[in-house]
Design a protein around this motif. Structure first.
Motif, PDB file in Angstrom:
ATOM      1  N   ILE A  19       0.834  -1.199   0.000  1.00 32.11           N
ATOM      2  CA  ILE A  19       0.000   0.000   0.000  1.00 32.11           C
ATOM      3  C   ILE A  19       0.868   1.248   0.000  1.00 32.11           C
ATOM      4  CG2 ILE A  19      -1.652   1.351   1.354  1.00 32.11           C
ATOM      5  CD1 ILE A  19      -2.871  -1.310   2.231  1.00 32.11           C
ATOM      6  N   HIS A  20       1.922   1.250   0.786  1.00 34.38           N
ATOM      7  CA  HIS A  20       2.762   2.439   0.915  1.00 34.38           C
ATOM      8  C   HIS A  20       3.364   2.858  -0.418  1.00 34.38           C
ATOM      9  CE1 HIS A  20       3.588   1.634   5.475  1.00 34.38           C
ATOM     10  NE2 HIS A  20       2.343   1.889   5.202  1.00 34.38           N
ATOM     11  N   PHE A  21       3.726   1.890  -1.244  1.00 36.52           N
ATOM     12  CA  PHE A  21       4.467   2.214  -2.453  1.00 36.52           C
ATOM     13  C   PHE A  21       3.651   2.152  -3.747  1.00 36.52           C
ATOM     14  CE2 PHE A  21       7.856   0.587   0.426  1.00 36.52           C
ATOM     15  CZ  PHE A  21       8.545   1.775   0.547  1.00 36.52           C
ATOM     16  N   ASN A  22       2.523   1.476  -3.743  1.00 33.39           N
ATOM     17  CA  ASN A  22       1.853   1.211  -5.014  1.00 33.39           C
ATOM     18  C   ASN A  22       0.552   1.967  -5.253  1.00 33.39           C
ATOM     19  OD1 ASN A  22       3.866  -0.631  -5.654  1.00 33.39           O
ATOM     20  ND2 ASN A  22       2.796  -2.343  -4.701  1.00 33.39           N
ATOM     21  N   GLU A  23      -0.086   2.465  -4.230  1.00 34.43           N
ATOM     22  CA  GLU A  23      -1.401   3.076  -4.409  1.00 34.43           C
ATOM     23  C   GLU A  23      -1.462   4.439  -3.713  1.00 34.43           C
ATOM     24  OE1 GLU A  23      -3.637   2.038  -6.331  1.00 34.43           O
ATOM     25  OE2 GLU A  23      -3.195  -0.092  -6.658  1.00 34.43           O
ATOM     26  N   GLU A  24      -1.427   5.507  -4.504  1.00 33.79           N
ATOM     27  CA  GLU A  24      -1.345   6.847  -3.912  1.00 33.79           C
ATOM     28  C   GLU A  24      -2.554   7.189  -3.060  1.00 33.79           C
ATOM     29  OE1 GLU A  24      -0.645  11.527  -5.181  1.00 33.79           O
ATOM     30  OE2 GLU A  24      -0.633   9.956  -6.706  1.00 33.79           O
ATOM     31  N   ASP A  25      -3.765   6.874  -3.538  1.00 36.18           N
ATOM     32  CA  ASP A  25      -4.947   7.245  -2.757  1.00 36.18           C
ATOM     33  C   ASP A  25      -5.053   6.438  -1.469  1.00 36.18           C
ATOM     34  OD1 ASP A  25      -5.404   5.025  -4.300  1.00 36.18           O
ATOM     35  OD2 ASP A  25      -7.439   5.567  -4.888  1.00 36.18           O
ATOM     36  N   LEU A  26      -4.657   5.155  -1.529  1.00 36.83           N
ATOM     37  CA  LEU A  26      -4.641   4.356  -0.305  1.00 36.83           C
ATOM     38  C   LEU A  26      -3.557   4.863   0.642  1.00 36.83           C
ATOM     39  CD1 LEU A  26      -5.086   0.721  -1.686  1.00 36.83           C
ATOM     40  CD2 LEU A  26      -6.842   2.336  -0.934  1.00 36.83           C
ATOM     41  N   ARG A  27      -2.438   5.253   0.078  1.00 39.40           N
ATOM     42  CA  ARG A  27      -1.358   5.819   0.885  1.00 39.40           C
ATOM     43  C   ARG A  27      -1.824   7.104   1.577  1.00 39.40           C
ATOM     44  NH1 ARG A  27       2.271   5.756  -2.813  1.00 39.40           N
ATOM     45  NH2 ARG A  27       2.259   7.948  -3.403  1.00 39.40           N
ATOM     46  N   ASN A  28      -2.605   7.897   0.875  1.00 41.36           N
ATOM     47  CA  ASN A  28      -3.142   9.121   1.474  1.00 41.36           C
ATOM     48  C   ASN A  28      -4.084   8.805   2.631  1.00 41.36           C
ATOM     49  OD1 ASN A  28      -1.749  10.839  -0.222  1.00 41.36           O
ATOM     50  ND2 ASN A  28      -3.400  10.970  -1.724  1.00 41.36           N
ATOM     51  N   ASP A  29      -4.874   7.732   2.484  1.00 42.69           N
ATOM     52  CA  ASP A  29      -5.749   7.309   3.580  1.00 42.69           C
ATOM     53  C   ASP A  29      -4.919   6.947   4.816  1.00 42.69           C
ATOM     54  OD1 ASP A  29      -8.062   7.656   2.129  1.00 42.69           O
ATOM     55  OD2 ASP A  29      -8.218   5.560   1.520  1.00 42.69           O
ATOM     56  N   LEU A  30      -3.828   6.218   4.576  1.00 49.26           N
ATOM     57  CA  LEU A  30      -2.948   5.844   5.683  1.00 49.26           C
ATOM     58  C   LEU A  30      -2.300   7.081   6.300  1.00 49.26           C
ATOM     59  CD1 LEU A  30      -1.163   2.686   4.229  1.00 49.26           C
ATOM     60  CD2 LEU A  30      -2.915   2.746   5.984  1.00 49.26           C
ATOM     61  N   PHE A  31      -1.905   8.022   5.457  1.00 48.94           N
ATOM     62  CA  PHE A  31      -1.290   9.259   5.960  1.00 48.94           C
ATOM     63  C   PHE A  31      -2.258  10.015   6.863  1.00 48.94           C
ATOM     64  CE2 PHE A  31      -0.397  13.821   5.575  1.00 48.94           C
ATOM     65  CZ  PHE A  31       0.914  13.844   6.050  1.00 48.94           C
ATOM     66  N   ASN A  32      -3.520  10.034   6.489  1.00 48.18           N
ATOM     67  CA  ASN A  32      -4.523  10.718   7.311  1.00 48.18           C
ATOM     68  C   ASN A  32      -4.667  10.062   8.678  1.00 48.18           C
ATOM     69  OD1 ASN A  32      -5.097  12.628   5.333  1.00 48.18           O
ATOM     70  ND2 ASN A  32      -6.726  11.396   4.421  1.00 48.18           N
ATOM     71  N   ILE A  33      -4.588   8.729   8.704  1.00 49.05           N
ATOM     72  CA  ILE A  33      -4.672   8.008   9.980  1.00 49.05           C
ATOM     73  C   ILE A  33      -3.465   8.342  10.855  1.00 49.05           C
ATOM     74  CG2 ILE A  33      -4.623   5.710  11.048  1.00 49.05           C
ATOM     75  CD1 ILE A  33      -6.101   4.746   8.445  1.00 49.05           C
ATOM     76  N   VAL A  34      -2.269   8.318  10.251  1.00 50.50           N
ATOM     77  CA  VAL A  34      -1.056   8.627  11.011  1.00 50.50           C
ATOM     78  C   VAL A  34      -1.075  10.075  11.491  1.00 50.50           C
ATOM     79  CG1 VAL A  34       1.470   8.826  10.894  1.00 50.50           C
ATOM     80  CG2 VAL A  34       0.317   6.850   9.870  1.00 50.50           C
ATOM     81  N   THR A  35      -1.630  10.977  10.675  1.00 49.80           N
ATOM     82  CA  THR A  35      -1.730  12.379  11.068  1.00 49.80           C
ATOM     83  C   THR A  35      -2.614  12.534  12.308  1.00 49.80           C
ATOM     84  OG1 THR A  35      -1.377  13.163   8.808  1.00 49.80           O
ATOM     85  CG2 THR A  35      -2.455  14.686  10.323  1.00 49.80           C
TER      86      THR A  35
END
Length: 201
Positions: free
Chosen positions: A113-129
């Motif tokens: 997820i971290h490297f292959n899917e930008e929108d999924l990565r953004n979802d993860l970034f929002n959680i970490v934020t």
């Protein structure tokens, strides 16, 4: 028998996805496996989600919500003004959460997820934020109360804190989930507390 609603079906799909990710990781996950776990046809998955990616996205959002609710809930009824005690509760709660919900942990920290899917990565970034806000708020309040060093760089402190969590997830994963996370939590917390606390606090 009462027909299940779309919301109920989606919840079942998400829960099945989390179970499978916990058992096998995300790399080999297929919608046929999800369908088998839920107990209906693969075609039925696509009545509720447009693609496998949308299933994973809904699962990420649910996983993140569960994690954040667990962390905030761990300090909701803590009867103390000591923000370092509250922060320790959050840390211990997350360590326990890793072992209790391996699917959520593997999903939120998946390289695929971290490297292959930008929108999924953004979802993860929002959680970490949101996670970072919880930790930084506790540290800021600790500074105001004289419990936490006033020269502390909060972003660096969070990076150190989050790195402790990630390293434990790595060791836990490499041992096939056999590593005792809670046994490690006490020593790791002592290290972090020494870094952030006012001397003598």
């Amino acid at each position: 028998m009462t027909r299940k609603t779309t919301k109920e079906r989606k919840k079942e799909i998400v829960e099945a996805t989390l179970d499978l990710v916990g058992e096998k990781g995300i790399g080999s996950l297929g919608t046929s496996q999800i369908a088998d776990r839920v107990g209906f046809s693969e075609a039925a998955i696509y009545k509720h989600f447009s693609s496998k990616k949308e299933v994973i996205r809904a699962t990420i959002q649910t996983a993140g919500k569960n994690l954040i609710e667990t962390l905030t809930g761990s300090i909701k009824n803590v009867d103390t003004d000591d923000n370092l005690v509250k922060l320790k509760k959050v840390f211990e709660s997350h360590m326990k959460f890793i072992g209790d919900y391996p699917g959520i942990t593997r999903l939120l920290f998946s390289d695929e997820i971290h490297f292959n899917e930008e929108d999924l990565r953004n979802d993860l970034f929002n959680i970490v934020t949101r996670y970072r806000s919880i930790i930084k708020d506790l540290l800021e309040q600790g500074i105001e109360k004289g419990q936490v060093r006033n020269d502390l760089d909060l972003d660096s402190a969070f990076t150190f804190y989050f790195g402790m969590i990630q390293s434990q997830i790595l060791f836990w994963s490499l041992t096939g989930g056999e590593e005792s996370l809670e046994d490690q939590a006490s020593e790791l917390w002592k290290l972090f507390r020494k870094l952030v606390a006012v001397r003598g606090a």
